[in-house]
Design a protein around this motif. Structure first.
Motif, PDB file in Angstrom:
ATOM      1  N   GLN A 161     -14.602 -39.891  -7.912  1.00 21.16           N
ATOM      2  CA  GLN A 161     -13.170 -39.601  -7.842  1.00 21.16           C
ATOM      3  C   GLN A 161     -12.521 -40.457  -6.759  1.00 21.16           C
ATOM      4  OE1 GLN A 161     -12.209 -35.661  -6.591  1.00 21.16           O
ATOM      5  NE2 GLN A 161     -10.006 -35.910  -6.920  1.00 21.16           N
ATOM      6  N   GLU A 219     -16.757 -31.722   5.949  1.00 24.34           N
ATOM      7  CA  GLU A 219     -15.422 -31.247   6.331  1.00 24.34           C
ATOM      8  C   GLU A 219     -14.469 -32.417   6.543  1.00 24.34           C
ATOM      9  OE1 GLU A 219     -16.055 -28.898   9.789  1.00 24.34           O
ATOM     10  OE2 GLU A 219     -16.951 -27.223   8.686  1.00 24.34           O
ATOM     11  N   MET A 250      -9.667 -36.532   2.017  1.00 20.98           N
ATOM     12  CA  MET A 250      -9.243 -36.539   0.612  1.00 20.98           C
ATOM     13  C   MET A 250      -7.922 -35.788   0.439  1.00 20.98           C
ATOM     14  SD  MET A 250     -11.157 -38.262  -1.419  1.00 20.98           S
ATOM     15  CE  MET A 250     -10.852 -37.580  -3.021  1.00 20.98           C
ATOM     16  N   ARG A 251      -7.788 -34.609   1.078  1.00 21.68           N
ATOM     17  CA  ARG A 251      -6.526 -33.864   0.982  1.00 21.68           C
ATOM     18  C   ARG A 251      -5.381 -34.680   1.588  1.00 21.68           C
ATOM     19  NH1 ARG A 251      -9.781 -29.544   2.707  1.00 21.68           N
ATOM     20  NH2 ARG A 251      -8.932 -29.742   4.821  1.00 21.68           N
ATOM     21  N   SER A 252      -5.626 -35.295   2.721  1.00 17.73           N
ATOM     22  CA  SER A 252      -4.588 -36.080   3.385  1.00 17.73           C
ATOM     23  C   SER A 252      -4.203 -37.294   2.549  1.00 17.73           C
ATOM     24  CB  SER A 252      -5.079 -36.523   4.767  1.00 17.73           C
ATOM     25  OG  SER A 252      -4.138 -37.345   5.395  1.00 17.73           O
ATOM     26  N   LEU A 273      -4.501 -37.609  -0.758  1.00 23.37           N
ATOM     27  CA  LEU A 273      -3.762 -37.161  -1.946  1.00 23.37           C
ATOM     28  C   LEU A 273      -2.334 -36.754  -1.588  1.00 23.37           C
ATOM     29  CD1 LEU A 273      -6.545 -35.097  -3.750  1.00 23.37           C
ATOM     30  CD2 LEU A 273      -5.548 -37.288  -4.470  1.00 23.37           C
ATOM     31  N   LYS A 274      -2.153 -36.158  -0.408  1.00 29.30           N
ATOM     32  CA  LYS A 274      -0.796 -35.797   0.051  1.00 29.30           C
ATOM     33  C   LYS A 274       0.039 -37.055   0.250  1.00 29.30           C
ATOM     34  CE  LYS A 274       2.320 -33.147   2.089  1.00 29.30           C
ATOM     35  NZ  LYS A 274       3.530 -33.140   1.339  1.00 29.30           N
ATOM     36  N   ARG A 275      -0.554 -38.055   0.890  1.00 34.38           N
ATOM     37  CA  ARG A 275       0.192 -39.315   1.098  1.00 34.38           C
ATOM     38  C   ARG A 275       0.453 -40.029  -0.228  1.00 34.38           C
ATOM     39  NH1 ARG A 275      -1.589 -42.180   6.733  1.00 34.38           N
ATOM     40  NH2 ARG A 275      -1.468 -40.313   8.015  1.00 34.38           N
ATOM     41  N   GLU A 333      -6.521 -43.489   4.432  1.00 31.32           N
ATOM     42  CA  GLU A 333      -7.273 -42.226   4.367  1.00 31.32           C
ATOM     43  C   GLU A 333      -8.446 -42.332   3.396  1.00 31.32           C
ATOM     44  OE1 GLU A 333      -6.697 -39.573   6.261  1.00 31.32           O
ATOM     45  OE2 GLU A 333      -4.888 -40.372   7.168  1.00 31.32           O
ATOM     46  N   SER A 379       0.948 -38.529  -3.089  1.00 33.13           N
ATOM     47  CA  SER A 379       2.046 -37.822  -3.750  1.00 33.13           C
ATOM     48  C   SER A 379       3.388 -38.124  -3.077  1.00 33.13           C
ATOM     49  CB  SER A 379       1.789 -36.306  -3.763  1.00 33.13           C
ATOM     50  OG  SER A 379       1.828 -35.802  -2.441  1.00 33.13           O
ATOM     51  N   GLN A 395     -13.485 -33.840   3.095  1.00 29.20           N
ATOM     52  CA  GLN A 395     -12.500 -32.994   2.418  1.00 29.20           C
ATOM     53  C   GLN A 395     -11.117 -33.144   3.049  1.00 29.20           C
ATOM     54  OE1 GLN A 395     -12.924 -31.300  -0.355  1.00 29.20           O
ATOM     55  NE2 GLN A 395     -15.071 -31.939  -0.442  1.00 29.20           N
ATOM     56  N   PHE A 396     -11.055 -33.194   4.369  1.00 31.59           N
ATOM     57  CA  PHE A 396      -9.770 -33.374   5.055  1.00 31.59           C
ATOM     58  C   PHE A 396      -9.134 -34.711   4.690  1.00 31.59           C
ATOM     59  CE2 PHE A 396      -7.491 -35.217   8.672  1.00 31.59           C
ATOM     60  CZ  PHE A 396      -6.443 -34.316   8.784  1.00 31.59           C
TER      61      PHE A 396
END
Length: 166
Positions: free
Chosen positions: A133, A96, A102-104, A106-108, A120, A110, A99-100
């Protein structure tokens, strides 16, 4: 001289007369309550109570050892079950968190926040260093940061060397 006896002196003390020289004194009453006979101590065989206590203690120790023998397998199984539950909980928590992160990251990425994305991804790399990845994203972010700031070039070299080694 007589001692103080509580609420007053005993009558025989204050009725005493002076003693004549070289005379034998009279016997005074004593406060000793012990009997005057002599006690004799001799070795005697002990009573059967000690044998009963020995038998009872051996019986209790035997019952304790038997209960440990039968309960040992249950205790081992229970400890293994607890250990497996801990391992699965740690794995799910790490997944968990990965995954958090990685999402954070990728958001930063972008949002063009390269240093935030690198921090991150670096935390995610500490959880799962074998994710391809994630390694590709870290290399891309470090190349971008190395172009803008030379401080990250050393980290890029270290990361590339660690990813090339098996």
């Amino acid at each position: 001289m007589a001692g103080y006896m509580g609420f007053g002196m005993a009558t025989w003390i204050y009725r005493q007369r002076p003693r004549k020289a070289f005379s034998k004194g009279r016997s005074k009453p004593s406060c000793n309550t012990l009997p005057t006979y002599q006690r004799q101590f001799k070795l005697q065989p002990s009573e059967n109570k000690s044998q009963i206590f020995e038998l009872l203690s051996c019986l209790l120790i035997g019952l304790f050892l038997i209960s440990i023998y039968f309960k040992a397998s249950e205790v081992v199984a229970y400890s293994l079950d607890i250990q497996n539950q801990k391992e699965t909980r740690i794995k799910t928590t790490n997944q968990e968190a990965f995954q958090f992160l990685m999402r954070s990251g990728l958001k930063r990425l972008s949002d063009q926040n390269m240093t935030g994305a690198y921090s991150e991804f670096n935390l995610a790399y500490q959880i799962q260093p074998d994710n391809e990845q994630l390694q590709q994203l870290m290399i891309e972010v470090l190349i971008t940061l190395c172009d803008n700031n030379n401080d990250y070039c050393l980290e890029l070299d270290q990361h590339l060397n660690s990813s090339l080694q098996p």
